[in-house]
Every structure is written in structure tokens, then in C-alpha cells.
Design a protein around this motif. Structure first.
Motif, mmCIF file in Angstrom:
data_model
loop_
_atom_site.group_PDB
_atom_site.id
_atom_site.type_symbol
_atom_site.label_atom_id
_atom_site.label_comp_id
_atom_site.label_asym_id
_atom_site.label_seq_id
_atom_site.Cartn_x
_atom_site.Cartn_y
_atom_site.Cartn_z
ATOM 1 N N TYR A 128 46.474 51.059 28.727
ATOM 2 C CA TYR A 128 47.451 51.873 27.883
ATOM 3 C C TYR A 128 47.109 52.316 26.594
ATOM 4 C CZ TYR A 128 50.428 51.339 32.164
ATOM 5 O OH TYR A 128 51.254 51.437 33.468
ATOM 6 N N GLU A 186 46.504 46.499 31.113
ATOM 7 C CA GLU A 186 47.698 46.195 32.005
ATOM 8 C C GLU A 186 47.428 44.947 32.700
ATOM 9 O OE1 GLU A 186 49.963 48.533 35.577
ATOM 10 O OE2 GLU A 186 47.660 48.692 35.452
ATOM 11 N N ARG A 225 50.669 41.759 31.217
ATOM 12 C CA ARG A 225 51.891 42.256 31.931
ATOM 13 C C ARG A 225 53.277 42.125 31.496
ATOM 14 N NH1 ARG A 225 50.071 43.625 36.965
ATOM 15 N NH2 ARG A 225 47.894 42.802 37.490
#
Length: 246
Positions: free
Chosen positions: A189, A212, A216
Motif C-alpha cells: 500500500y 499487506e 496486517r
């Protein structure tokens, strides 16, 4: 003459006199004059007879930039606070030609070594730190960029026409930040917010990235608020500095 400096890269760090002249497609006398002038200025240095690399004056200039660049000075402590808040490396970027250049960074513990870092450029049309700057550029500049790069813009999914391109950027501008996924590395991301000047034109951006799979525990909205606040703090510092100078 300054095009000589553009020849040097990480892959081709040393150039011979003959190769420089050939790459410039200029006469030998002109090529020798360019090289001598740049060498005398410290922008080139001799590696061995007839071979050159970038010179020590560039290192000196880099130090001066680190100590005097308004955008860098305004970011002092902000990137570090951002890393503390959300646990990811933070980047400070600015527009450079039709691309985006990383000018500052604060690395989080265990951050991958191969991520975007100071001195590296990325395309204007990929990644959160790039597109969030693009969205806040003046209308006339966007028109010129579109005229030069319409194919790249379409390939990046930003629009196949000027009107669609403008609408896409308008959505980014309305949100005040941009979150992307996997545009450079799968599963990674990117999140960025713009830094403004007095005219509300983007001077740069603040961004973070996280994997990711590796992370998490990221609360996206918390990260959005933190990145927007970081960008706002830098913008406010720049405005205050300009007011004090005037």
C-alpha cells in the motif's frame, strides 16, 4: 553542457571522453571544452586518464541543500513523528520535471532496503506520492503535462481524454489524500497527502508505505489522518516562514 551530467547513472557511473562526445553528438573541440569546464567547476572528477565520474562539488551542494532547502527544513521532526505514530517509513517528495523526486526519508525499524529513497525519481503517473502532487498542480501545467504524456496517462489508468484525466485528478483533490495498492510492488500500500504553498499549489507530498502481508495491524483511517496532519504541519511551517521573510 549540463547534459553531460545527465549521462551518469548508477549503471554507468564512469564515462570516457570519447563516449561523452559520442553521446552528445558534438564536435571533439566542443566536447573537450564542456568536460574541462565541468571538471574545473568540480562537477566532474578524473577517475583515470580520460575517464570521469561525478565530482565532489555535487556532494558539497547536497550538504548545502540539506541545510537550507525550505521544504526539508519545514519537515524536520515531522517524518520522525509520523514513523512513531504509524510504524512505517515516511517519505518527503517534490515535483521535478515531469516526475517526482524523493528528497527526504525517515526509515522505520526493519524497513526493506530497496524501497523508494532520497535522490530517486518516480513517474508522475504512478504511486500515491506522485499522483497526489499531480492532482494539485495548476490547470495550465496539467494541460501541458497531458499534451506531452497522454499515452502514459492513459496507460496508468488516469484517463484516455483530457476531460476524464481532469475528473480523475479532481476526485483525488477532493479527498485530500491518495491510497494506492500494488502500483510498484505487489501487496504494498502507498498513502500520501499534498504539501501546499501559499497559492494552494502542491510543492510536494508526504507518503508512507506498508506491505499487506508483513503488516496486517495497520488501521488505514488512522494512517490517513496521520499523513494528512504531517502534510498540513509542513505546509503551515512553510507559510509561516514565507510570512516572516516578507
Amino acid at each position: 553542457m549540463l547534459n553531460v551530467l545527465d549521462l551518469f547513472s548508477e549503471a554507468e557511473a564512469v564515462w570516457s571522453t570519447a563516449d561523452i562526445i559520442e553521446a552528445l553528438e558534438t564536435s571533439r573541440s566542443t566536447g573537450y571544452r564542456y568536460i574541462k569546464t565541468l571538471h574545473d567547476a568540480g562537477l566532474l572528477t578524473t577517475v583515470r586518464n580520460g575517464y570521469y565520474s561525478l565530482g565532489p562539488r555535487i556532494i558539497e551542494m547536497d550538504l548545502q541543500i540539506r541545510q537550507t532547502d525550505p521544504l526539508l527544513l519545514a519537515s524536520h521532526g515531522v517524518l520522525e513523528d509520523l514513523v512513531d505514530k504509524i510504524g512505517h517509513s515516511a517519505l518527503l517528495c517534490t515535483a521535478f520535471r515531469d516526475s517526482v523526486l524523493c528528497i527526504g526519508e525517515c526509515r522505520a525499524p526493519l524497513s526493506p532496503a530497496n524501497r523508494f529513497s532520497r535522490g530517486q525519481r518516480r513517474p508522475f503517473f504512478q504511486g500515491a506520492v506522485s499522483k497526489v502532487i499531480l492532482a494539485h498542480l495548476p490547470h495550465h501545467r496539467l494541460k501541458a503535462i497531458y499534451a506531452r504524456h497522454s499515452t502514459e496517462i492513459e496507460d496508468a489508468g488516469l484517463g484516455g481524454t483530457w476531460s476524464v484525466f481532469r475528473k480523475t485528478l479532481g476526485e483525488i483533490k477532493k479527498d485530500g489524500y491518495l491510497l494506492t495498492m500494488g502500483e510498484f510492488n505487489p501487496g504494498v500500500y502507498g498513502l500520501a497527502a499534498p504539501i501546499f504553498n501559499e497559492q494552494k499549489t502542491a510543492l510536494g507530498s508526504v507518503g508512507v508505505a506498508w506491505d499487506e502481508k508483513a503488516r496486517r495491524d495497520v488501521e488505514v483511517q488512522q494512517a490517513v489522518l496521520a499523513v494528512k496532519q504531517a502534510a498540513s504541519t509542513i505546509s503551515e511551517r512553510l507559510l509561516l516562514e514565507n510570512q516572516q521573510r516578507s
